[in-house]
Design a protein around this motif. Structure first.
Motif, PDB file in Angstrom:
ATOM      1  N   CYS A 168       0.908  -0.976   0.011  1.00 14.02           N
ATOM      2  CA  CYS A 168      -0.130   0.181   0.022  1.00 14.02           C
ATOM      3  C   CYS A 168       0.953   1.304   0.037  1.00 14.02           C
ATOM      4  O   CYS A 168       1.770   1.295   0.898  1.00 14.02           O
ATOM      5  N   LEU A 169       0.571   2.097  -0.882  1.00 15.07           N
ATOM      6  CA  LEU A 169       1.516   3.569  -1.058  1.00 15.07           C
ATOM      7  C   LEU A 169       1.030   4.486   0.201  1.00 15.07           C
ATOM      8  O   LEU A 169      -0.126   4.779   0.275  1.00 15.07           O
ATOM      9  N   LYS A 170       1.966   4.951   0.757  1.00 17.59           N
ATOM     10  CA  LYS A 170       1.798   5.668   1.835  1.00 17.59           C
ATOM     11  C   LYS A 170       2.873   7.030   1.825  1.00 17.59           C
ATOM     12  O   LYS A 170       3.959   6.891   1.210  1.00 17.59           O
ATOM     13  N   ALA A 171       2.643   8.055   2.468  1.00 11.90           N
ATOM     14  CA  ALA A 171       3.327   9.140   2.623  1.00 11.90           C
ATOM     15  C   ALA A 171       4.160   8.965   3.734  1.00 11.90           C
ATOM     16  O   ALA A 171       3.849   9.002   4.720  1.00 11.90           O
ATOM     17  N   GLY A 172       5.492   8.950   3.428  1.00 11.78           N
ATOM     18  CA  GLY A 172       6.722   8.632   4.520  1.00 11.78           C
ATOM     19  C   GLY A 172       7.330  10.077   5.066  1.00 11.78           C
ATOM     20  O   GLY A 172       6.801  11.092   4.675  1.00 11.78           O
ATOM     21  N   PRO A 173       7.994   9.926   5.973  1.00 18.09           N
ATOM     22  CA  PRO A 173       8.679  11.034   6.737  1.00 18.09           C
ATOM     23  C   PRO A 173       9.464  11.679   5.434  1.00 18.09           C
ATOM     24  O   PRO A 173       9.992  11.203   4.870  1.00 18.09           O
ATOM     25  N   GLY A 174       9.387  13.110   5.662  1.00 18.34           N
ATOM     26  CA  GLY A 174      10.364  14.080   4.802  1.00 18.34           C
ATOM     27  C   GLY A 174       9.852  14.069   3.228  1.00 18.34           C
ATOM     28  O   GLY A 174      10.418  14.382   2.423  1.00 18.34           O
ATOM     29  N   GLU A 186       8.655  11.757   1.486  1.00 15.27           N
ATOM     30  CA  GLU A 186       8.878  10.553   0.660  1.00 15.27           C
ATOM     31  C   GLU A 186       7.698   9.550   0.408  1.00 15.27           C
ATOM     32  O   GLU A 186       7.017   9.680   1.432  1.00 15.27           O
ATOM     33  N   TRP A 187       7.731   8.713  -0.560  1.00 16.82           N
ATOM     34  CA  TRP A 187       6.657   7.920  -0.836  1.00 16.82           C
ATOM     35  C   TRP A 187       7.304   6.416  -0.361  1.00 16.82           C
ATOM     36  O   TRP A 187       8.443   6.209  -0.507  1.00 16.82           O
ATOM     37  N   GLN A 188       6.112   5.703   0.157  1.00 18.20           N
ATOM     38  CA  GLN A 188       6.678   4.291   0.664  1.00 18.20           C
ATOM     39  C   GLN A 188       5.879   3.410   0.189  1.00 18.20           C
ATOM     40  O   GLN A 188       4.326   3.623   0.337  1.00 18.20           O
ATOM     41  N   LEU A 189       6.184   1.987  -0.005  1.00 21.04           N
ATOM     42  CA  LEU A 189       5.461   1.020  -0.195  1.00 21.04           C
ATOM     43  C   LEU A 189       5.287   0.145   1.250  1.00 21.04           C
ATOM     44  O   LEU A 189       6.461  -0.201   1.704  1.00 21.04           O
ATOM     45  N   MET A 190       4.151   0.208   1.973  1.00 18.81           N
ATOM     46  CA  MET A 190       4.112  -0.530   2.879  1.00 18.81           C
ATOM     47  C   MET A 190       3.510  -1.826   3.248  1.00 18.81           C
ATOM     48  O   MET A 190       2.173  -1.809   2.100  1.00 18.81           O
ATOM     49  N   VAL A 204       1.668  34.803 -17.424  1.00 15.56           N
ATOM     50  CA  VAL A 204       1.602  36.086 -17.397  1.00 15.56           C
ATOM     51  C   VAL A 204       1.915  36.599 -15.742  1.00 15.56           C
ATOM     52  O   VAL A 204       2.520  37.229 -15.301  1.00 15.56           O
ATOM     53  N   HIS A 205       0.959  35.918 -14.966  1.00 18.05           N
ATOM     54  CA  HIS A 205       0.956  35.899 -13.556  1.00 18.05           C
ATOM     55  C   HIS A 205       1.669  34.773 -12.849  1.00 18.05           C
ATOM     56  O   HIS A 205       1.648  33.778 -13.408  1.00 18.05           O
ATOM     57  N   SER A 206       2.400  34.741 -11.672  1.00 20.33           N
ATOM     58  CA  SER A 206       2.955  33.876 -11.051  1.00 20.33           C
ATOM     59  C   SER A 206       2.664  33.888  -9.642  1.00 20.33           C
ATOM     60  O   SER A 206       2.520  34.901  -8.801  1.00 20.33           O
ATOM     61  N   LEU A 207       2.051  32.805  -8.921  1.00 22.37           N
ATOM     62  CA  LEU A 207       1.640  32.789  -7.544  1.00 22.37           C
ATOM     63  C   LEU A 207       2.271  31.641  -6.761  1.00 22.37           C
ATOM     64  O   LEU A 207       2.351  30.461  -7.027  1.00 22.37           O
ATOM     65  N   PRO A 208       3.128  32.317  -5.736  1.00 18.09           N
ATOM     66  CA  PRO A 208       4.141  31.224  -4.979  1.00 18.09           C
ATOM     67  C   PRO A 208       3.115  30.800  -3.981  1.00 18.09           C
ATOM     68  O   PRO A 208       2.055  31.411  -3.182  1.00 18.09           O
ATOM     69  N   ILE A 209       3.420  29.423  -3.783  1.00 11.88           N
ATOM     70  CA  ILE A 209       2.725  28.643  -2.703  1.00 11.88           C
ATOM     71  C   ILE A 209       3.634  28.021  -1.890  1.00 11.88           C
ATOM     72  O   ILE A 209       4.695  27.220  -2.294  1.00 11.88           O
ATOM     73  N   LEU A 210       3.556  27.950  -0.522  1.00  8.44           N
ATOM     74  CA  LEU A 210       4.485  27.409   0.639  1.00  8.44           C
ATOM     75  C   LEU A 210       3.668  26.298   1.268  1.00  8.44           C
ATOM     76  O   LEU A 210       2.484  26.144   1.602  1.00  8.44           O
ATOM     77  N   VAL A 211       4.309  25.161   1.221  1.00 10.77           N
ATOM     78  CA  VAL A 211       3.954  23.927   2.129  1.00 10.77           C
ATOM     79  C   VAL A 211       5.022  23.584   2.994  1.00 10.77           C
ATOM     80  O   VAL A 211       5.834  23.167   2.730  1.00 10.77           O
ATOM     81  N   LYS A 212       4.271  23.534   4.327  1.00 10.18           N
ATOM     82  CA  LYS A 212       5.100  23.266   5.477  1.00 10.18           C
ATOM     83  C   LYS A 212       4.420  22.267   6.417  1.00 10.18           C
ATOM     84  O   LYS A 212       5.145  21.759   7.418  1.00 10.18           O
ATOM     85  N   ASP A 213       3.265  21.681   5.791  1.00 11.63           N
ATOM     86  CA  ASP A 213       2.600  20.635   6.738  1.00 11.63           C
ATOM     87  C   ASP A 213       3.304  19.327   6.365  1.00 11.63           C
ATOM     88  O   ASP A 213       3.391  19.054   5.199  1.00 11.63           O
ATOM     89  N   ARG A 214       3.708  18.608   7.341  1.00 12.92           N
ATOM     90  CA  ARG A 214       4.222  17.433   7.139  1.00 12.92           C
ATOM     91  C   ARG A 214       3.404  16.472   6.361  1.00 12.92           C
ATOM     92  O   ARG A 214       4.175  15.536   5.316  1.00 12.92           O
ATOM     93  N   SER A 215       2.117  16.416   6.465  1.00 14.77           N
ATOM     94  CA  SER A 215       1.319  15.591   5.596  1.00 14.77           C
ATOM     95  C   SER A 215       1.377  15.891   4.387  1.00 14.77           C
ATOM     96  O   SER A 215       0.597  15.182   3.436  1.00 14.77           O
ATOM     97  N   LYS A 216       1.745  17.168   3.798  1.00 17.40           N
ATOM     98  CA  LYS A 216       1.625  17.464   2.627  1.00 17.40           C
ATOM     99  C   LYS A 216       3.092  17.534   1.684  1.00 17.40           C
ATOM    100  O   LYS A 216       3.137  17.902   0.569  1.00 17.40           O
ATOM    101  N   LEU A 217       4.053  17.220   2.352  1.00 21.03           N
ATOM    102  CA  LEU A 217       5.223  17.313   1.985  1.00 21.03           C
ATOM    103  C   LEU A 217       5.609  16.656   0.648  1.00 21.03           C
ATOM    104  O   LEU A 217       6.409  16.658  -0.160  1.00 21.03           O
ATOM    105  N   TRP A 218       4.439  15.532   0.413  1.00 21.06           N
ATOM    106  CA  TRP A 218       4.865  14.606  -0.664  1.00 21.06           C
ATOM    107  C   TRP A 218       4.200  15.060  -1.847  1.00 21.06           C
ATOM    108  O   TRP A 218       4.587  14.598  -3.015  1.00 21.06           O
ATOM    109  N   TRP A 219       3.829  16.402  -1.856  1.00 19.18           N
ATOM    110  CA  TRP A 219       3.447  17.197  -2.928  1.00 19.18           C
ATOM    111  C   TRP A 219       4.748  17.429  -4.111  1.00 19.18           C
ATOM    112  O   TRP A 219       4.660  17.687  -5.213  1.00 19.18           O
TER     113      TRP A 219
END
Length: 1229
Positions: A128-134, A136-140, A264-279
């Motif tokens: 089962c594919l899971k979101a790992g620490p940091g 990374e993707w993991q096969l669990m 034309v336009h650029s929109l920066p997005i910050l991701v610091k939630d640990r559960s969203k780092l796999w993005w």
């Protein structure tokens, strides 16, 4: 019951298939089902185990190349088993046939022939594919989890059970020592197969486009909404990914940034939630994504600007297109060939409008980098820890300015780097084009390598030490690349024991960077948020320095090979003095017998090995062989002899005297490479120089000359560390300031406590460098001495160090030394720490008589002659004993009443050591100068001593041979001082080791040489068995030419044997023009006139004797060779015609004072020469450098006739001079 239904569904054809199906069922029930997510639908209806097992087997059958059977040769493997049992890189592809695998392996062998192809394994991965620490993707599964790498992951795969039909496994123990040896990662090739039967979770065969989320707006609309936003407003944005920054960890917080754009336009997005780092793995450049539930916030680190941040309820939805990955999905059976694709430069107006500019900063150019995108194949891993790779065999890739990659790149990986800086020739040691990533850059692997990881060098672990130092020092890319290349060079060239002591060469390279490059202007502190998010991009790579003159490191073996090749790649005619075609055979062979070439390490001084300065790194050691008598610079590739000098306590240059340099790891940057060529030849004439058959033997000696004042110590020896600490104390730092404060009671501690602490600190300072092992605690005895005189090293038949019945010569020298104090016992080697009170005799005994004894150095102990110099203090140490009698001189026993006049002696054993004391106590014995006074050349010429000690500049060296011309008997050195006076020094080298440093330009110290007078009255010096010569300072004739000869008056020629004379020609006494045989010297017409000589080569030998007057007197000057033509004032064409005319007769002698000769002869040539003698050439002003042939001018009786009377008187004979050089000061007429 479930197992039986499962088996009946597939109807196995045999026991093997039944067993395999049961293994599949058990694996799914035990490893996969326990990790499946529980949703409300699952709790109500449930997913039976046999239904999931049916899905697994059916998906496996769909991916097989053969549809009518089951893959019984494949085994299900859990994550824990894969990590613990698989230690080699491997590949698994269920759809391969045997022929397809062979074709795949053959193609990999052709594209990457020097690397090991991944071995094939028959393993099945399900989990089962899971979101790992940091992120990374993991096969669990139930046993554990393994990290997974995808080329194009989708958020739909998360938390879904999958089957991997094609994957690589790379254990970390083969990819780098910085990882856990029981870990690894899986590289998923293509797409995973979804095992869930739910339609909304199933991955369709065509992977259709996901419906866009509702209420999502574009980038342009979102920019407008941000200007008029309300509190706690959430935004859902759709757009194309314009940039993806690497994952950073700051103060324990992990985050990354990416931007959405609509061109034309650029929109920066910050991701610091640990559960969203796999993005970070799902958002790659050019992909259309939609992000929901974003909130606006103010980023203080980015100058208080607004930025969108992901929340706990945020989701990412991606669009699945397969234009870039159709090869991996549609052609799984046939491997695709590795191709290289280039991506065009980004249309960045700021970079296009500002081309590369060069700013002069002390000959160091500064350029502006360009920002481009590039795709290629990794063809070499230069340094994994330093983040250096090579793409397409012609482009360097530097990842040092980004955090280290979780998955290390391997040879064969196809990578795509976006917003990367294009640098041209930032470091001459790397490829011309360097792509360097910053925090705005994005690196994505688009195709995994088909080979395993390269074996790393264990001597320089890939632990990221260089990148950490880069962040600490905050230097530019040019300095970083240079230090990385130097680390690679040092890991191959240093002595293994030094590498073991240093643990990593990265620190050594940074020390060299600071000492060689100096303190340059450091770059500004990195603003990571501006570097990632600013539209107008600025980072440390925007401007970079370009310096093609940075030093290059070479090993000792490489330097020796280059010098040897360069030493013999020379024309023999260039080694002859001016007028080479007119030299006889004996003169040619004598001139070729010795020649010297000096090459500077700095090209600005001329004569370098290349266009860049050269630096060497090695350990200074005493010669291990008894035949060598100079300090050597040694590394792991070899050793080279060195002529060393250093400044003494008076600030004057001296031969190396400090034994603390022995054992130091040093970097030598300013040095002179010297090549001495010795040729034994028998060339008949100048025309035969191109024929090597006349060379009977040739030898080449290579050594270095440098001053220790220009040496950088990278790792000091124990004695040098002690010396550095003592100098720091003397200058007011170190322990001295602490002692002063303690004595004044500033720290408030008790006197006993202060005394104990001071004693412990002293012991730590003196013993810290010597705590390498138990050998440093060996007991020993020592005595302090001052060397007064030192003899030269010679081969003698001493009989020492010889086996019984073995004969031969042994190196031997002796030194007279004054004993400063008694023999002292120690628990450990005191090395060169300051003298203590117990090592010095009482003051009343010092005034009585200085005790002298003779130190005898035989065999291996003779190597200490390289560092023992008169006038310096040493501590003589005998290790592994506490018997004071071993250092007691062995005097000769005498009977009572007999007075001995034999000097006491002590033979130095090979295992004894000498330590130089550079900071001795001021004792009265020090003021008693027992060493002889050092004279100058002028003082030697004027003194009357038999044995002299003098220093002089070596101006010329000539090899001396015996009468047969075959055996070299010694050298004749012409030395001088600043006054211009010259002195001849003759050295017999038949019983001494070959001395190094006897090259023109060096200043030498001659000790105990015999002063003698020649039969002509000239002063010269001769080498004796007790004589020695050492180099005081290293020079170069190109930089410091020898002083010119002094101006002399002919009426009173005194002092120097060589001088300059300015005068005019009074008359010609004689002129002899002759063609001579180059072999025997006989007259040559059409052939040699000697019946015993068969030579066919001839040389033209003109000689003229003239009378020169300078206003104070006259002299007879002999001019020969090529100087006769300017003396006669003839043009080149006239001189050549004269030679042709003389060649018919072979010989012509003209005496202008014999007028009857002109009257009797009708030869036009004779009349032409007589007219030249009586022409305007007689009145010309000349500057001549002459040598006085007869210092003792005798008187002779001379008759004068006046009228009918004759007068007899005594007159001195005219001054007889030989012209060495001639310059015309005024033209004829």
């Amino acid at each position: 019951m479930a197992e039986q239904l499962f088996l009946e569904h597939f109807k196995p054809s045999g026991e093997a298939e039944s067993s395999w199906l049961m293994d599949a069922f058990n694996f799914v029930s035990q490893n996969l089902c326990p990790v499946l997510p529980e949703s409300p639908v699952d709790r109500e209806s449930g997913v039976p185990t046999h239904q999931l097992s049916l899905s697994v087997v059916e998906k496996i059958q769909e991916k097989m190349c053969v549809k009518h059977t089951l893959p019984v040769s494949y085994k299900f493997v859990s994550a824990a088993e894969l990590l613990s049992l698989q230690h080699l890189p491997c590949v698994s592809n269920l759809s391969w046939s045997t022929s397809q695998h062979r074709a795949w392996a053959k193609e990999v062998g052709l594209t990457l022939p020097d690397h090991q192809t991944l071995s094939r394994v028959s393993l099945l991965l399900i989990g089962c594919l899971k979101a790992g620490p940091g992120g990374e993707w993991q096969l669990m599964d139930a046993s554990g989890a393994v990290s997974c790498q995808f080329l194009s992951p989708s958020p739909l795969w998360l938390n879904c059970p999958v089957f991997l039909p094609h994957w690589n496994y790379i254990p970390y123990n083969s990819a780098g020592p910085d990882q856990d040896s029981s870990a690894g990662h899986v590289e998923v090739i293509g797409y995973p197969v979804l095992l869930c039967a739910s339609p909304e979770q199933a991955l369709s065969s065509d992977l259709g486009r996901e419906p866009e989320p509702c209420r999502a707006v574009g980038v342009r609309e979102t920019v407008g909404l941000l200007r008029n936003r309300t509190p706690r407003q959430r935004f859902s944005v759709c757009g194309r990914v314009g940039s993806v920054c690497p994952l950073l960890v700051v103060a324990g917080t992990s985050f990354f940034c990416f931007s959405l754009t609509d061109d034309v336009h650029s929109l920066p997005i910050l991701v610091k939630d640990r559960s969203k780092l796999w993005w970070a793995q799902c958002a790659f450049l050019g992909r259309h994504v939609c992000v929901t539930a974003l909130r606006a916030c103010v980023l203080q680190g980015w100058q208080g600007k607004n930025i969108l941040c992901a929340t706990d309820s945020s989701e990412m939805h991606t669009e699945h297109t397969h234009t870039h990955d159709t090869r991996a999905d549609s052609e799984p059976d046939t491997p695709a060939s590795l191709t290289t694709a280039h991506i065009a430069d980004d249309n960045d107006d700021s970079d296009e409008s500002q081309p590369d500019i060069v700013i002069d900063q002390s000959a160091v150019g500064t350029k502006r980098s360009k920002v481009i995108s590039y795709q290629g194949i990794v063809t070499e891993v230069v340094s994994e820890g330093a983040g250096l790779y090579v793409i397409d065999r012609r482009i360097s890739l530097c990842l040092a300015y980004q955090p280290s990659l979780r998955r290390k790149l391997r040879v064969g990986d196809t990578v795509e780097v976006s917003h990367v800086h294009f640098l041209y020739r930032p470091c001459p040691d790397f490829l011309p084009v360097v792509l360097c990533t910053c925090l705005r850059s994005n690196l994505r692997v688009t195709a995994f390598s088909r080979v395993g990881a390269s074996t790393l060098d264990p001597r320089c672990p890939a632990d990221g030490a260089l990148t950490r130092l880069l962040l600490e020092k905050n230097l530019g890319v040019a300095e970083y690349l240079w230090s990385c290349h130097l680390s690679s060079q040092l890991s191959r060239s240093l002595i293994p024991s030094v590498l073991k002591r240093q643990q990593c060469v990265c620190l050594l390279s940074w020390k060299l960077l600071e000492s060689v490059w100096g303190r340059r202007r450091e770059a500004a502190r990195r603003d990571i948020y501006s570097e990632m998010l600013d539209e107008s991009h600025t980072c440390p790579l925007t401007l970079y320095s370009v310096d093609s003159s940075v030093p290059r490191h070479v090993s000792v073996a490489e330097l020796s090979r280059s010098l040897l090749s360069d030493g013999w790649s020379v024309s023999l005619s260039s080694l002859l003095p001016p007028g080479g075609p007119g030299l006889t055979s004996a003169e040619i062979n004598s001139a070729l017998s010795w020649s010297c070439k000096t090459v500077s390490s700095d090209p600005s001084n001329g004569g370098s090995l290349g266009q860049r300065p050269v630096l060497l790194v090695g350990v200074l050691v005493l010669p291990p062989q008894t035949s060598e008598q100079s300090v050597q610079l040694r590394d792991g590739t070899g050793a080279v002899a060195c002529v060393l000098t250093e400044r003494d306590q008076r600030g004057e240059q001296s031969a190396v005297f400090n034994a603390a340099w022995i054992g130091c790891l040093v970097c030598v940057q300013k040095f002179t490479m010297t090549t001495e060529r010795c040729i034994q030849s028998d060339f008949p004439s100048y025309q035969h120089l191109e024929q090597d058959k006349y060379i009977t033997h040739k030898n080449c000696r290579i050594y270095l000359q440098f001053s220790l004042d220009h040496v950088h110590i990278l790792s000091p020896s124990a004695a040098m560390a002690t010396l550095v600490g003592l100098k720091a104390e003397k200058s007011g730092g170190g322990l001295t300031g602490r002692k002063r404060r303690e004595e004044e009671g500033e720290d408030g501690s008790a006197p006993a406590e202060r005394k104990r602490r001071r004693r412990e600190e002293e012991d730590s300072v003196t013993a810290a460098p010597a705590t390498a092992g138990p050998a440093c605690r060996r007991p020993c005895v020592s005595v302090i001495i001052r060397v007064e005189q030192k003899e030269g090293v010679a081969w003698r038949n001493t009989g020492a160090e010889r086996r019984e019945g073995e004969a031969g010569l042994t190196l031997y020298f002796s030194a007279r030394a004054a004993v400063i104090g008694p023999v002292v016992t120690w628990e450990q080697d005191p090395k060169n720490r300051p003298m203590t009170d117990k090592e010095v005799r009482p003051q009343d005994e010092l005034f009585l008589q200085v005790q002298l004894f003779c130190l005898l150095f035989v065999g291996a102990s003779a190597r200490w002659s390289a560092v023992l110099q008169p006038g310096f203090f040493y501590r003589l140490i005998a290790a592994d004993t506490q018997d004071a009698s071993v250092l007691t001189d062995t005097g000769v026993c005498a009977q009572a009443g007999v007075e001995l006049h034999v000097e006491r002696s002590l033979q130095v054993r090979p295992d004894w050591r000498f330590h130089t004391l550079t900071l001795p106590l001021l004792l009265p014995v020090h003021k008693q100068a027992l060493s002889p006074k050092v004279l100058t050349v002028s003082e030697v010429l004027n003194c009357s001593s038999d044995l002299v000690c003098f220093q002089a500049l070596l101006c010329e060296r000539t090899n001396l041979t015996d009468r047969t011309g075959e055996k070299n008997t010694g050298v004749r050195l012409t030395v001088g001082d600043q006054s211009g006076r010259r002195l001849q020094v003759y050295m017999d080298l038949s019983h001494t080791p070959y001395p190094l440093g006897l090259v023109p330009g060096n200043t030498l110290l001659f000790s105990a040489f015999q002063r003698r007078l020649s039969r002509a009255g000239s002063v010269y010096c001769r080498f004796l068995p007790v004589s020695s010569a050492s180099v005081l300072s290293v020079g170069d004739l190109r930089c410091a030419p020898s002083p010119a000869a002094p101006m002399m008056h002919l009426g009173r020629w005194e002092g120097s044997s060589v001088g300059q004379v300015k005068g005019h020609v009074v008359c010609f006494l004689s002129l002899q023009l002759q063609w001579s045989c180059s072999m025997c010297g006989s007259v040559f017409k059409q052939s040699c006139s000697s019946c015993q000589c068969l030579s066919t080569s001839a040389i033209f030998q003109p000689k003229a004797k003239v009378v020169i007057n300078d206003g104070t007197g006259e002299a007879h000057v002999l001019v020969s060779g090529a100087m006769v033509r300017p003396l006669l004032g003839l043009a080149d064409s006239q001189w050549e015609g004269l030679q042709r005319a003389i060649k018919v007769k072979g010989h012509l002698e003209v005496k202008p004072w014999d007028r009857s000769l002109a009257c009797r002869s009708d030869e036009p040539l004779l009349h032409f020469l007589l007219s030249v003698f009586s022409g305007e050439v007689v009145c010309r002003q000349l500057l001549l450098t002459c040598r006085n042939l007869d210092r003792q001018r005798s008187e002779e009786m001379k008759r004068f006739t006046r009228g009918d009377r004759d007068f007899m008187t005594r007159m001195k004979r005219p001054l007889q001079l030989t012209c060495l050089s001639l310059t015309c000061l005024s033209a004829p007429g």
